[in-house]
Design a protein around this motif. Structure first.
Motif, PDB file in Angstrom:
ATOM      1  N   THR A 127      -4.769   8.963   4.911  1.00 16.17           N
ATOM      2  CA  THR A 127      -6.304   8.526   4.723  1.00 16.17           C
ATOM      3  C   THR A 127      -6.282   7.205   3.789  1.00 16.17           C
ATOM      4  O   THR A 127      -6.335   7.349   2.359  1.00 16.17           O
ATOM      5  N   PRO A 128      -6.129   6.368   4.445  1.00 17.02           N
ATOM      6  CA  PRO A 128      -6.092   4.714   3.942  1.00 17.02           C
ATOM      7  C   PRO A 128      -7.324   4.602   3.079  1.00 17.02           C
ATOM      8  O   PRO A 128      -8.451   4.821   3.439  1.00 17.02           O
ATOM      9  N   GLN A 129      -7.086   4.086   1.853  1.00 14.49           N
ATOM     10  CA  GLN A 129      -8.026   3.869   0.945  1.00 14.49           C
ATOM     11  C   GLN A 129      -8.001   2.134   0.663  1.00 14.49           C
ATOM     12  O   GLN A 129      -7.291   2.036  -0.336  1.00 14.49           O
ATOM     13  N   GLN A 130      -8.682   1.442   1.544  1.00 16.01           N
ATOM     14  CA  GLN A 130      -8.611   0.059   1.419  1.00 16.01           C
ATOM     15  C   GLN A 130      -9.588  -0.358   0.339  1.00 16.01           C
ATOM     16  O   GLN A 130     -10.538  -0.159   0.193  1.00 16.01           O
ATOM     17  N   ILE A 131      -9.031  -1.637  -0.563  1.00 19.00           N
ATOM     18  CA  ILE A 131      -9.843  -1.976  -1.662  1.00 19.00           C
ATOM     19  C   ILE A 131     -10.381  -3.175  -0.888  1.00 19.00           C
ATOM     20  O   ILE A 131      -9.900  -3.944  -0.125  1.00 19.00           O
ATOM     21  N   VAL A 132     -11.790  -3.361  -1.346  1.00 17.91           N
ATOM     22  CA  VAL A 132     -12.555  -4.553  -0.351  1.00 17.91           C
ATOM     23  C   VAL A 132     -12.372  -5.659  -1.231  1.00 17.91           C
ATOM     24  O   VAL A 132     -12.719  -5.432  -2.723  1.00 17.91           O
ATOM     25  N   PHE A 133     -12.053  -6.705  -0.802  1.00 19.01           N
ATOM     26  CA  PHE A 133     -12.059  -8.148  -1.598  1.00 19.01           C
ATOM     27  C   PHE A 133     -13.241  -8.594  -1.489  1.00 19.01           C
ATOM     28  O   PHE A 133     -13.833  -8.831  -0.364  1.00 19.01           O
ATOM     29  N   ASP A 134     -13.828  -9.384  -2.491  1.00 16.83           N
ATOM     30  CA  ASP A 134     -15.013 -10.063  -2.535  1.00 16.83           C
ATOM     31  C   ASP A 134     -14.748 -11.424  -1.867  1.00 16.83           C
ATOM     32  O   ASP A 134     -15.548 -12.060  -1.116  1.00 16.83           O
ATOM     33  N   ASP A 135     -13.820 -12.159  -1.961  1.00 15.77           N
ATOM     34  CA  ASP A 135     -13.277 -13.386  -1.017  1.00 15.77           C
ATOM     35  C   ASP A 135     -11.972 -13.008  -0.152  1.00 15.77           C
ATOM     36  O   ASP A 135     -10.883 -13.169  -0.461  1.00 15.77           O
ATOM     37  N   PRO A 136     -12.448 -12.426   1.112  1.00 12.20           N
ATOM     38  CA  PRO A 136     -11.077 -12.043   1.839  1.00 12.20           C
ATOM     39  C   PRO A 136     -10.430 -13.221   2.466  1.00 12.20           C
ATOM     40  O   PRO A 136     -10.839 -14.297   2.805  1.00 12.20           O
ATOM     41  N   ASP A 137      -9.165 -12.980   2.342  1.00 15.56           N
ATOM     42  CA  ASP A 137      -8.001 -13.967   2.920  1.00 15.56           C
ATOM     43  C   ASP A 137      -7.470 -13.752   4.221  1.00 15.56           C
ATOM     44  O   ASP A 137      -7.180 -12.535   4.310  1.00 15.56           O
ATOM     45  N   ASP A 138      -7.835 -14.330   5.309  1.00  8.35           N
ATOM     46  CA  ASP A 138      -7.223 -14.077   6.466  1.00  8.35           C
ATOM     47  C   ASP A 138      -5.731 -14.018   6.602  1.00  8.35           C
ATOM     48  O   ASP A 138      -5.341 -13.412   7.563  1.00  8.35           O
ATOM     49  N   ARG A 139      -5.147 -14.584   5.507  1.00 10.33           N
ATOM     50  CA  ARG A 139      -3.467 -14.402   5.568  1.00 10.33           C
ATOM     51  C   ARG A 139      -2.981 -13.026   5.196  1.00 10.33           C
ATOM     52  O   ARG A 139      -1.996 -12.579   5.164  1.00 10.33           O
ATOM     53  N   LEU A 140      -3.957 -12.316   4.282  1.00  2.00           N
ATOM     54  CA  LEU A 140      -3.866 -10.961   3.832  1.00  2.00           C
ATOM     55  C   LEU A 140      -3.553  -9.935   4.696  1.00  2.00           C
ATOM     56  O   LEU A 140      -4.569  -9.694   5.498  1.00  2.00           O
ATOM     57  N   VAL A 141      -2.329  -9.231   4.509  1.00  2.00           N
ATOM     58  CA  VAL A 141      -2.290  -7.936   5.332  1.00  2.00           C
ATOM     59  C   VAL A 141      -1.947  -6.812   4.494  1.00  2.00           C
ATOM     60  O   VAL A 141      -1.068  -6.946   3.452  1.00  2.00           O
ATOM     61  N   GLN A 142      -2.805  -5.660   4.522  1.00  2.00           N
ATOM     62  CA  GLN A 142      -2.625  -4.614   3.454  1.00  2.00           C
ATOM     63  C   GLN A 142      -2.618  -3.241   4.186  1.00  2.00           C
ATOM     64  O   GLN A 142      -3.052  -3.290   5.199  1.00  2.00           O
ATOM     65  N   GLY A 143      -2.093  -2.407   3.550  1.00  2.00           N
ATOM     66  CA  GLY A 143      -1.737  -0.993   3.778  1.00  2.00           C
ATOM     67  C   GLY A 143      -1.622   0.031   2.856  1.00  2.00           C
ATOM     68  O   GLY A 143      -1.071  -0.517   1.645  1.00  2.00           O
ATOM     69  N   THR A 144      -2.001   1.270   2.749  1.00  2.00           N
ATOM     70  CA  THR A 144      -1.704   2.320   1.733  1.00  2.00           C
ATOM     71  C   THR A 144      -0.670   3.337   2.006  1.00  2.00           C
ATOM     72  O   THR A 144      -0.614   3.759   3.031  1.00  2.00           O
ATOM     73  N   PHE A 145      -0.005   3.527   1.285  1.00  2.00           N
ATOM     74  CA  PHE A 145       1.032   4.500   1.127  1.00  2.00           C
ATOM     75  C   PHE A 145       1.061   5.688   0.223  1.00  2.00           C
ATOM     76  O   PHE A 145       0.161   5.274  -0.768  1.00  2.00           O
ATOM     77  N   VAL A 146       1.988   6.429   0.349  1.00  6.21           N
ATOM     78  CA  VAL A 146       1.747   7.512  -0.914  1.00  6.21           C
ATOM     79  C   VAL A 146       2.998   7.804  -1.510  1.00  6.21           C
ATOM     80  O   VAL A 146       4.159   7.850  -0.789  1.00  6.21           O
ATOM     81  N   LEU A 147       3.002   7.382  -2.938  1.00  3.38           N
ATOM     82  CA  LEU A 147       4.521   7.738  -3.365  1.00  3.38           C
ATOM     83  C   LEU A 147       4.394   9.055  -4.055  1.00  3.38           C
ATOM     84  O   LEU A 147       3.308   9.436  -4.961  1.00  3.38           O
ATOM     85  N   ALA A 148       5.460   9.975  -3.741  1.00  3.43           N
ATOM     86  CA  ALA A 148       5.375  11.225  -4.410  1.00  3.43           C
ATOM     87  C   ALA A 148       6.533  11.096  -5.347  1.00  3.43           C
ATOM     88  O   ALA A 148       7.744  10.706  -5.305  1.00  3.43           O
ATOM     89  N   THR A 149       6.338  11.458  -6.659  1.00  4.83           N
ATOM     90  CA  THR A 149       7.398  11.810  -7.528  1.00  4.83           C
ATOM     91  C   THR A 149       7.241  13.203  -8.219  1.00  4.83           C
ATOM     92  O   THR A 149       6.164  13.894  -8.483  1.00  4.83           O
ATOM     93  N   GLY A 150       8.291  13.639  -9.028  1.00  8.30           N
ATOM     94  CA  GLY A 150       8.397  14.898 -10.028  1.00  8.30           C
ATOM     95  C   GLY A 150       8.101  14.143 -11.412  1.00  8.30           C
ATOM     96  O   GLY A 150       8.091  12.857 -11.517  1.00  8.30           O
ATOM     97  N   LYS A 151       8.055  15.159 -12.343  1.00  5.76           N
ATOM     98  CA  LYS A 151       7.748  15.046 -13.682  1.00  5.76           C
ATOM     99  C   LYS A 151       9.180  14.250 -14.209  1.00  5.76           C
ATOM    100  O   LYS A 151      10.111  14.411 -13.901  1.00  5.76           O
ATOM    101  N   ARG A 152       8.829  13.231 -15.177  1.00  5.81           N
ATOM    102  CA  ARG A 152       9.923  12.687 -15.973  1.00  5.81           C
ATOM    103  C   ARG A 152      10.777  13.919 -16.444  1.00  5.81           C
ATOM    104  O   ARG A 152      10.053  14.827 -17.126  1.00  5.81           O
ATOM    105  N   ARG A 153      11.919  13.750 -16.991  1.00  2.00           N
ATOM    106  CA  ARG A 153      12.707  14.803 -17.695  1.00  2.00           C
ATOM    107  C   ARG A 153      12.638  14.495 -19.116  1.00  2.00           C
ATOM    108  O   ARG A 153      12.668  13.382 -19.352  1.00  2.00           O
TER     109      ARG A 153
END
Length: 153
Positions: A127-153
């Motif tokens: 479920t991509p959550q794209q941030i909307v830019f006020d001044d879009p730059d046509d060179r910009l390519v973006q995508g959303t990922f999910v990092l999964a982590t466990g608690k620190r020890r």
């Protein structure tokens, strides 16, 4: 300048998402010629880096969710900026392919300071959550990922 001092008895429960992913991305950018810079905020010399053929990748973490108090899933947006949109797309696809292949089931991330961070997974967000830019730059390519982590020890 003043720096916020956290209580001495405080230990973070979770890994610093943006820093971990920036180190993951930097490892891949170091394989490019010319290379690039992974950052959490665009450096002041961004245009100079791009003019020299390099690439800048901004890592932007969004609020995540914690499940069962043991796993944390954080959406992380990668924003790739190169001289042309075509180059940005190629670099985005390369970084995405490398990181999702290497870390889809988790692994150990080598950090810039010589330490390591264990992660539980890294994948394209369903479920991509794209941030909307006020001044879009046509060179910009973006995508959303999910990092999964466990608690620190």
């Amino acid at each position: 300048g003043l720096i916020v001092q956290l209580p001495v008895d405080y230990a973070p429960a979770w890994w610093p998402t943006e820093d971990v992913v920036a180190d993951m991305v930097q490892t891949q950018l170091d394989r490019l010629d010319p290379g690039g810079v992974a950052c959490t905020w665009l450096p002041t010399d961004t245009e100079a880096i791009i003019a020299d053929g390099g690439v800048v990748v901004r890592v932007h973490a969004m609020p995540g969710i914690v499940e069962e108090r043991v796993l944390r899933y954080v959406p992380v947006q990668l924003e790739v900026l190169a001289a042309t949109r075509k180059t940005s797309t190629q670099v985005f696809d390369f970084v995405s392919d490398m990181l999702c292949t290497q870390y889809v089931a988790g692994g150990i991330v080598p950090r810039a300071d010589g330490s390591t961070t264990p992660i539980r997974g890294f994948a394209v967000s369903e479920t991509p959550q794209q941030i909307v830019f006020d001044d879009p730059d046509d060179r910009l390519v973006q995508g959303t990922f999910v990092l999964a982590t466990g608690k620190r020890r």
